[in-house]
Structures are given as C-alpha cells and as structure tokens.
Design a protein around this motif. Structure first.
Motif: not given
Length: 698
Positions: A349-363, A365-376
């Motif tokens: 998974g990827w989360l930075a200041g430039k990740v906005k809108g729908k892409a941020r919501e998806k990121a 959600e993936d972090i919260h659900s555990g879908e994103a196993q390795l988050v940078v």
C-alpha cells in the motif's frame, strides 16, 4: 530542616526580578544552586603592573598620575596609574564629570580587567575599580570570583549576591538538598558530597588550580557531571522499561518468505546484513516490543535488512508499515519493496500527501481491512483517519528527521488487543559512539559495517568557484556519449541552501540549470527542487534513473535515498553552507555502481576556519563514522541530534564530547541505581531534567 524554595523569600527578589530569573530557568533555590559559573576570575591577588600580560585579566593597584579627557574619533577618559614596577592606563568611553573628578592625582586606585595594547601602551577598557581610601589596604577577594550565565537586566553583581544568600541556607543545612548517589561511590571515586561540590564551585578558594576548573576536570565538577549524565541515562532506561512493559506479538516464522525473496535477488546479502538480520529476528521472537536502531553508511543495504525483517512479520499474518521523511525517499522504498514483494503475493500500500480523493479512500480502506499488507508512506501515516488491521512492525527511515511525538503516534496506531508493534529504526547518518551511548540509550543498536561488493571508491576534490568553467567542462566530458568522446555517465549538480530561504534556493537551482543548458546544449538536463509538485519531482527522477537525462540539477532534496548506479559525478556548490553529515549523504548518491566516481566541492572563497576543516575531512575520508565523529568535534552534539533529543541539548554541566569517556562508567552506574537504588531514579531525573524529561522520554 526548613525547606525554603521560593526565590521571593530572598532579599531583593520581587516579582520583576523573579520574571527575569525565569529566563535563566531559575525558578527556585535548587535552580539557583545548579546555576553554575561558566568561568572564574582571579581577584585574590594584586599583580605588579610591570608583570601584566596583554589579554590576561588581572588586579592592579597604583597611584593616579593624571586623568584627562581626550577627543579623537570618540571622546574618552584616560587615567594613568603607576606602581613601583610600571605604568598602565584605564580608558572609559562612558563617563561623567563626577567620575573624572574621583581620579585626582595621588589617589590610590585598584582595578580589575583585561589589559590590551592601546595607543598609550597597556590599557584597561572600562575596568571594574575602587578607590583605596586613606592608604588603607582594601580587602582582596578570598575566593576566585564566579562568572555566571546572565541575561539582560541582571548584572553579575546581582547574581553573586543572590547566590551568596542561597548558599548561606545550604551552608546551614536549612534547605532540603538530598545526596542521591550512594556514599560508597563517593568514597570509591574520591568525589565530594553534593553539598560540598556546590559550595566549592560557587566559591573556589583562591589557591584552586584554575586550569583544572577551566577544563572541567576538578572532582567537584566531575561529581556533578556524572550525576547529570546519570539522570539522562536513567530517563532513557525508564522510557525503555515503559515500552517493554507492553506486550508485542512474538514472531516466529518459517523463513519461507525470506528464502523466496533472497532467491529472486541477483546478489547475496553481505555478512554484516546477515548478522544484523539475525539480531532483528532474535528481537522479534520476544513477547515485548523490539526497539532497535540500525545504522548503516550510505549504500550499505539497509533496505534489504528492513525487507528481510518484514518477511517474518508478514509471514506471521501481521502488517508492516515503513515510513520515510520525504516523498522521494518513500517512493524509492515503495518501488524497491513492491518489486521484491509483489511477485511473492504480498500486496503493498502507498500513502503520501499527494494521494487524494478516491485513491486516498481506497488506500485507507486497504490499510484498515488488512488488504495492504506492507504499507509505505510519509508523515501521512500519522494522520487521524489512518487505521491499521494488525500492525506488527513499524520501520522508520532517517528517524532523526521526525519529531519525537510522531514516532509515538504511529506506535499507538498499531495497538491491537493489548499488543504493541515492534519498532525498527534506520539511519544512514552514522551516530558517533558517544552520542549513541547517551542519546539512544533506549535503543539496541546494530551497525551494518560493510559495503556490498562492486562499489567504487569516490575521489573528492575541493575547487574554488573561480574555476567554475573547468568544472562545467569536466561535467561535459563525463556525461557526453561515448561515441562523442565522453564517458556516457550521469552527474548531479547540487545547489545548496541560500539564506535559509527555500524560494531563493529554488531560484538558484533554476538559474544554474539555465546556465548549464546554455553551456552544455547537447546534454539533456533536468531540474528538481522543493517547490515542485511531488508528481513533477517523481517524473524527473524517473527520467534520470532511465538515463533520459544526463545531468540533474537539484537542491538538497536528493540528499537521501536516490539510487542511480550510472551516476558517477557529483558537483556540490557552496559546500561550506552544509554540515559534514549532509555533505556525506549527498556524496553517497554517486559511487553506487562499478564506474570510478568523483565528487567536486565547488566552494566560494574565502573559507572560514570551520569550513576548511569540514572540506578537509571530506577529502580525507569516506568512512561515515569517522566523518560523524569529526562533525561532533566541529559542531557539538546539539546540532547533530535533531529534534528527538531536546533534553540532551539542555545539559547544564556535562558535555558529551568532552565527557564521552565517562559514558561507560555512567551506563554501569545507571544499571546499579536501577536495580539496587530504585528510590533515587525519579528524584535524579527531576533534579536534572525537570520539564525536559518529556523530550527525553518519547
């Protein structure tokens, strides 16, 4: 025993003076005791005028031979004073008629000051003086005279009077000042009690060895230095104990994921990488949180060590978060790790200041659900709406770049069902041993002390910017294609900070890029600076990595993490503006491939003494730990530690550089206090750190 703690109970201290003393961190009597002199003046003996040395303070006494007002560039009062050995002058630029009239011919005057060579020979400028009435010998000072750290509105005389009053209470045992070190230690190391040490340091007898005091080697100073370093050590022990009182997942993995990762790499880990990985695995198997700092010089392969640690945690079903201080560095980690882990079925998974809108919501959600196993990510991982599913390991890169509260907030995000995540902290900024033993005493430390094979040494030269044209020609020959007689390499041209202004820095980089495009029209030249959007920066870096650009003009945003093996030439403009650690980091962007690499320090003349020292160190060595030790010697610990260790910047009597040799002893003392005298821990921390403990304990 009376406990007198309020400053306003001292004579002459009202609310106004109490406010002024607050600026010196003096709030009560104990603060006054520990507000120690930073130097001493010897006013206990009269020096014959004929024996006075320029720039060496002295007390002289003699007859006034004349006093006259002189009119030069500035009006001044010049008083001639003579004893049986010679003549000296007292010069005052601020005076009145009454003062002039005091100096009648034949009057006996005693003064203290620092003589300098002047128009009339040796002159004392604005000395402290007193008239010796009727030929009676005025009393000389019985002790060395203390000089205290002061602030506007409080004179040395006022501070001395306050200390005299406070010390009277101490002398009569009318204050509650407990000796917190075991008596057996004082006997073993021949150290005075706390009371005796303080009384001595505020009023050393006139026969005290001044040189010993000035070098902070006197037993009374050693007593306080040891106690202060001990208090800092104990505060970090306390932090470590608090963290390790929590439970953490005990990670025992089959190593299958590790083996799969290593099998797809075109190289083998170095012995140092294998050793550090084994130390981390040992920590992860414990049922309490790992707290480990991994130090590795530029290019030593810390990312692979972090990935191997992540393998075990991922295999055990937990998430891993890796946080970096800049988007460039975070994106590079994302590229490396996703390239290694995605083929193994691990989602990143990827989360930075430039990740906005729908892409941020998806990121999210993936972090919260555990879908994103390795988050940078970057600082964005701290934000309130980031929720992890099962965070088992936090990896923080270049942790000195983060505020202390940020590391804690990420740790708190990982708390699940009473378990805390493990912490792995990485830095490519080598920390001198003395600082590591004190500033990072709450962390276990591993060092990757071996570079991967095939790395080329970097030749470093310092060249004046008057030879700028030659340097541009050197860039041309390095970057031109092989078929045109060049080396086909790539180069960096770094523009450093100007007057602490990012706008001016970016402007300088733009101007330099334009100048180089005009001078080298056949080369493809890119530009990266701090005011560009993250996507623009990433695009330029990708072009450089793909060798679509020959030369990259950049500000210091490329200091860490950028890995382009084909780049073999680094030009750093105005290197005198940077510290050694930053210069070493920048230089580490080259020498990452097999080609012979060069670093040119393009300085502006004339250089200060400190700048010459720094550039010489860079020419002499590529060893990050040696460079860090030299940086400590040149700059001192305060600047090297960054935001994390604010408490250590508040040392009152100790000096990490000067007193580094005491640290092994201090560590042993801390262990003994911790296990054998636990009742002394809190009072020691409170005495020396007070409010600052909150900085040292996060």
């Amino acid at each position: 025993m009376a406990r007198l703690s309020q400053l306003t109970e001292l004579k002459g201290v009202g609310p106004k003076l109490a406010d002024q003393l607050e600026k010196l961190q003096i709030r009560n009597l104990a603060d006054l005791f520990f507000h120690l002199p930073f130097r001493y003046e010897d006013r206990s003996r009269i020096t014959a005028i004929g024996s006075v040395q320029p720039m060496r303070p002295a007390v002289i006494q003699g007859e006034v031979r004349g006093a006259s007002v002189l009119f030069g560039k500035r009006r001044s009062l010049l008083v001639k004073v003579q004893d049986h050995t010679g003549t000296a002058s007292l010069r005052f630029y601020h005076f009145n008629a009454a003062q002039k009239n005091q100096f009648r011919t034949g009057a006996l005057v005693r003064c203290y000051g620092e003589p300098r060579r002047g128009a009339s020979g040796l002159e004392f400028y604005h000395p402290e003086y007193q008239l010796v009435e009727n030929g009676l010998d005025a009393q000389l000072e019985p002790c060395l005279t203390p000089v205290y750290p002061a602030t506007d509105g409080i004179s040395q005389q006022r501070l001395r009077l306050l200390h005299e009053q406070a010390l009277e209470f101490l002398h009569k045992d009318q204050v509650d000042l407990i000796d917190l070190l075991p008596t057996s230690w004082l006997q073993q190391w021949r150290l005075p009690t706390l009371k005796d040490a303080l009384l001595f340091l505020h009023n050393p007898p006139s026969d005290t060895n001044l040189q010993l005091l000035e070098s902070s080697q006197h037993p009374a100073q050693k007593r306080l230095i040891l106690e202060e370093l001990l208090a800092h050590q104990l505060s970090l022990h306390k932090l470590r104990a608090q963290v390790q009182a929590d439970a953490a997942p005990a990670i025992v993995a089959s190593k299958q994921l590790q083996q799969a990762l290593l099998a797809q790499l075109p190289f083998k880990p170095t012995n140092a990488q294998q050793r550090v990985t084994a130390e981390i695995e040992q920590d992860l198997q414990q049922p309490y949180p790992m707290l480990r700092l991994v130090q590795g010089d530029v290019g030593s392969g810390k990312t692979l060590v972090a990935a191997l640690a992540a393998c075990d945690v991922l295999e055990a079903g937990y998430q891993v978060a890796l946080m970096a201080p800049t988007e460039i560095l975070a994106e590079q980690h994302l590229n490396n790790l996703s390239g290694w882990f995605n083929p193994l079925g691990i989602s990143t998974g990827w989360l930075a200041g430039k990740v906005k809108g729908k892409a941020r919501e998806k990121a999210l959600e993936d972090i919260h659900s555990g879908e994103a196993q390795l988050v940078v990510g970057t600082h964005a991982l701290f934000q309130d709406d980031v929720r992890f599913s099962r965070l088992g390991l936090i990896i923080i890169d270049e942790q000195h770049r983060f505020g202390v509260h940020q590391r804690l907030s990420l740790r708190e995000k990982g708390e699940q069902q009473g378990l805390q995540p493990h912490q792995l902290i990485m830095t490519a900024t080598p920390i001198p041993r003395t600082l590591a033993m004190s500033a990072y005493a709450d962390l276990d430390t591993s060092v990757i002390d071996e570079l991967p094979p095939g790395r080329s040494p970097i030749t470093t030269v310092a060249i004046s910017d008057q030879r700028r044209g030659e340097v541009i020609e050197r860039v041309n020959s390095a970057c031109a294609p092989v078929e045109q007689g060049g080396e086909g390499a790539q180069a960096y041209w770094v523009c450093t900070l100007i007057e602490e202004s990012e706008a001016l820095q970016c402007q300088a980089a733009e101007n330099t890029a334009q100048e180089l495009r005009e001078a080298l029209p056949h080369l493809s030249i890119g530009l990266v600076h701090g005011r560009m959007k993250a996507a623009e920066k990433a695009d330029v870096m990708a072009q450089f990595k793909a060798h679509e650009l020959d030369l990259l003009v950049a500000t210091t945003v490329i200091e860490v993490g950028v890995d382009v093996p084909n780049s073999s030439l680094m030009i750093i403009e105005n290197p005198e503006r940077l510290g050694l650690a930053q210069l070493h980091q920048l230089r580490g962007r080259v020498g990452r491939g097999a080609a012979k690499s060069h670093c040119v320090l393009l300085y502006k003349s004339p250089l200060s003494f400190t700048s010459k020292q720094r550039l010489q160190v860079m020419r002499d060595s590529q060893d990050g730990f040696y460079i860090a030790e030299q940086d400590l010697a040149i700059r001192g610990p305060g600047e090297l530690l960054g935001t994390r260790q604010t408490g250590l910047q508040m040392l009152r009597v100790a000096d990490l550089q000067r007193d580094g040799e005491l640290l092994p002893q201090v560590r042993e003392m801390a262990e003994q206090i911790w296990h054998q005298h636990p009742q002394a821990i809190e009072p020691l921390i409170l005495r020396w750190l007070g409010d600052a403990e909150r900085f040292a304990s996060v």
